[in-house]
Scaffold this active site. Structure first.
Site, PDB file in Angstrom:
ATOM      1  CB  SER A 120      14.620  -8.662  21.280  1.00  0.00           C
ATOM      2  OG  SER A 120      14.642  -8.672  22.668  1.00  0.00           O
ATOM      3  CG  HIS A 141      11.862 -13.512  22.033  1.00  0.00           C
ATOM      4  ND1 HIS A 141      11.146 -12.802  21.103  1.00  0.00           N
ATOM      5  CD2 HIS A 141      12.280 -12.612  22.954  1.00  0.00           C
ATOM      6  CE1 HIS A 141      11.128 -11.526  21.454  1.00  0.00           C
ATOM      7  NE2 HIS A 141      11.808 -11.391  22.564  1.00  0.00           N
ATOM      8  CD  GLU A 153       8.840 -14.268  18.235  1.00  0.00           C
ATOM      9  OE1 GLU A 153       9.513 -13.478  18.916  1.00  0.00           O
ATOM     10  OE2 GLU A 153       8.287 -13.933  17.168  1.00  0.00           O
ATOM     11  CG  ASN A 191      10.768  -7.411  19.555  1.00  0.00           C
ATOM     12  OD1 ASN A 191      10.113  -6.598  20.197  1.00  0.00           O
ATOM     13  ND2 ASN A 191      11.436  -8.390  20.127  1.00  0.00           N
TER      14      ASN A 191
HETATM   15  P1  NAD Z   1      19.689  -6.136  30.654  1.00  0.00           P
HETATM   16  O1  NAD Z   1      20.517  -4.974  30.195  1.00  0.00           O
HETATM   17  O2  NAD Z   1      18.666  -5.919  31.700  1.00  0.00           O
HETATM   18  O3  NAD Z   1      20.650  -7.321  31.182  1.00  0.00           O
HETATM   19  C1  NAD Z   1      21.728  -7.816  30.442  1.00  0.00           C
HETATM   20  C2  NAD Z   1      22.684  -8.493  31.412  1.00  0.00           C
HETATM   21  O4  NAD Z   1      23.714  -9.139  30.641  1.00  0.00           O
HETATM   22  C3  NAD Z   1      23.387  -7.512  32.365  1.00  0.00           C
HETATM   23  O5  NAD Z   1      23.163  -7.926  33.694  1.00  0.00           O
HETATM   24  C4  NAD Z   1      24.858  -7.633  31.971  1.00  0.00           C
HETATM   25  O6  NAD Z   1      25.729  -7.477  33.082  1.00  0.00           O
HETATM   26  C5  NAD Z   1      24.903  -9.046  31.409  1.00  0.00           C
HETATM   27  N1  NAD Z   1      26.054  -9.313  30.559  1.00  0.00           N
HETATM   28  C6  NAD Z   1      26.627  -8.522  29.628  1.00  0.00           C
HETATM   29  N2  NAD Z   1      27.683  -9.148  29.071  1.00  0.00           N
HETATM   30  C7  NAD Z   1      27.746 -10.379  29.635  1.00  0.00           C
HETATM   31  C8  NAD Z   1      28.619 -11.504  29.470  1.00  0.00           C
HETATM   32  N3  NAD Z   1      29.642 -11.474  28.607  1.00  0.00           N
HETATM   33  N4  NAD Z   1      28.398 -12.590  30.226  1.00  0.00           N
HETATM   34  C9  NAD Z   1      27.385 -12.613  31.136  1.00  0.00           C
HETATM   35  N5  NAD Z   1      26.545 -11.591  31.328  1.00  0.00           N
HETATM   36  C10 NAD Z   1      26.724 -10.495  30.593  1.00  0.00           C
HETATM   37  O7  NAD Z   1      19.062  -6.760  29.329  1.00  0.00           O
HETATM   38  P2  NAD Z   1      17.674  -7.571  29.187  1.00  0.00           P
HETATM   39  O8  NAD Z   1      16.583  -6.604  28.954  1.00  0.00           O
HETATM   40  O9  NAD Z   1      17.580  -8.579  30.260  1.00  0.00           O
HETATM   41  O10 NAD Z   1      17.938  -8.285  27.780  1.00  0.00           O
HETATM   42  C11 NAD Z   1      18.668  -9.505  27.702  1.00  0.00           C
HETATM   43  C12 NAD Z   1      18.312 -10.184  26.406  1.00  0.00           C
HETATM   44  O11 NAD Z   1      16.910 -10.468  26.414  1.00  0.00           O
HETATM   45  C13 NAD Z   1      18.587  -9.330  25.165  1.00  0.00           C
HETATM   46  O12 NAD Z   1      19.007 -10.165  24.134  1.00  0.00           O
HETATM   47  C14 NAD Z   1      17.215  -8.726  24.879  1.00  0.00           C
HETATM   48  O13 NAD Z   1      17.047  -8.397  23.532  1.00  0.00           O
HETATM   49  C15 NAD Z   1      16.309  -9.895  25.270  1.00  0.00           C
HETATM   50  N6  NAD Z   1      14.917  -9.552  25.614  1.00  0.00           N
HETATM   51  C16 NAD Z   1      14.634  -8.450  26.354  1.00  0.00           C
HETATM   52  C17 NAD Z   1      13.304  -8.180  26.672  1.00  0.00           C
HETATM   53  C18 NAD Z   1      12.942  -6.997  27.541  1.00  0.00           C
HETATM   54  O14 NAD Z   1      11.744  -6.690  27.670  1.00  0.00           O
HETATM   55  N7  NAD Z   1      13.892  -6.334  28.160  1.00  0.00           N
HETATM   56  C19 NAD Z   1      12.277  -9.023  26.246  1.00  0.00           C
HETATM   57  C20 NAD Z   1      12.603 -10.166  25.513  1.00  0.00           C
HETATM   58  C21 NAD Z   1      13.940 -10.415  25.197  1.00  0.00           C
END
Ligand code: NAD
Length: 298
Positions: A120, A141, A153, A191
């Site tokens: 993000s 993104h 994005e 963001n």
């Molecule tokens: P989340 O916490 O829901 O999920 C993250 C996952 O990554 C978990 O299941 C965790 O077990 C896994 N993980 C951690 N270390 C790992 C590794 N070494 N290898 C494999 N898996 C691993 O997080 P999220 O909200 O899905 O966010 C993920 C990414 O997407 C982040 O970079 C976040 O900034 C981005 N993002 C999030 C949103 C949102 O609305 N939540 C929107 C756009 C982008």
């Protein structure tokens, strides 16, 4: 390049959605997570989201079965990325973790594979710098919920090849998304604009200007936002919001981006929003009612 095999790293909020749209688009997907329970939950979520699409008439039972059949789960990153032509990393928003993952990815993925990150806010240029293929590293993104939201994005790192950008733009269109290409500065566009608004909403609550429902209602009815900023923060994940604000704060060195102390406390206490069951609102599985958290009841 006609892509067939994609790997998605992280099966959380975003990873399951990204796997869903690629599998629905006909790609084979290796979904990788260190946490087996997250992989199982992701498959359940994908199934549930397909059922919603079927109920709306935008997918069929056959398409659901075919898409689920294209997803294979892995705990081991090197095994999961071995045959991938594109890797989309969607692991936890933590810079040290992403740098570690990309270093490992660079060593075990096919040298021609494109390495995309769904971060993000973390610098694509910084992530690319730990690899020997900075020209093949790019930001992809997606927005939450991925199967529903049209925008992708696309963020060019300092060294990203134009061919790679063009390919990711074309691929996003193929997935039915609308790509928007931006440059690599803290928070990119989405963001950089969204998070200060969410942080300001949290400050308004923290300073007692108004309650949770009032803040969200003002923004919904007054500004025609489909969802208030506090509900949206819960939906994104308060830990994710906190991490993005830290990146903006560190990247611009401007105190206006400092996370509100209330947000910091909530994250420290494990009140992460919808995914943990409580944030500004309390979430009960199966219920769509919006119930303000007991912490903020007047
Ligand atoms: P989340 O916490 O829901 O999920 C993250 C996952 O990554 C978990 O299941 C965790 O077990 C896994 N993980 C951690 N270390 C790992 C590794 N070494 N290898 C494999 N898996 C691993 O997080 P999220 O909200 O899905 O966010 C993920 C990414 O997407 C982040 O970079 C976040 O900034 C981005 N993002 C999030 C949103 C949102 O609305 N939540 C929107 C756009 C982008």
């Amino acid at each position: 390049m006609s892509l067939q095999q994609v790997a998605v790293i992280g099966a959380g909020t975003m990873g399951n959605g990204i796997a869903h749209v690629f599998a629905q688009g006909g790609f084979k997907v290796n979904l990788i997570d260190v946490n087996q329970a997250q992989l199982e939950k992701a498959l359940q979520t994908i199934t549930k989201n397909f059922d919603r699409q079927i109920a709306k008439g935008s997918a069929t039972e056959d398409q659901k079965a075919a898409a689920l059949g294209r997803i294979t789960t892995f705990n081991d990153l090197s095994a999961g990325v071995l045959n991938a032509e594109l890797v989309v990393e969607a692991a936890t928003e933590n810079v040290d973790l992403k740098l570690k993952i990309f270093k490992q990815l660079d060593e075990c993925a096919n040298p021609n594979a494109i390495l995309a990150t769904n971060t993000s806010s973390i610098s694509i240029t910084k992530i690319a710098s730990v690899t020997k293929r900075a020209n093949k590293v790019i930001g992809m993104h997606f927005m939450n919920p991925v199967p529903v939201m049209k925008l992708v994005e696309i963020i060019n790192g300092y060294a990203t090849d134009k061919d790679v950008t063009d390919m990711i733009v074309a691929l996003s269109k193929q997935l039915g998304k609308v790509p928007c290409v931006v440059n690599d500065y803290p928070g990119f566009i989405a963001n950089r604009i969204l998070m200060p608004m969410i942080n300001e909403a949290i400050y308004s609550l923290y300073e007692g200007v108004a309650g949770v429902e009032e803040i969200d209602t003002v923004m919904k009815l007054g500004m025609a936002h489909p969802m208030g900023p506090l509900q949206l923060a819960d939906f994104i994940g308060l830990d994710v919001c906190y991490s993005i604000l830290k990146v903006l704060h560190d990247g611009f060195g401007n105190p206006k981006y400092a996370p509100c102390p209330l947000l910091t406390n909530m994250v420290t206490a494990g009140y992460l929003g919808a995914k943990s069951g409580e944030g500004f609102y309390k979430y009960t599985p199966g219920s769509k009612d919006l119930v303000v958290s007991g912490m903020f009841k007047k």
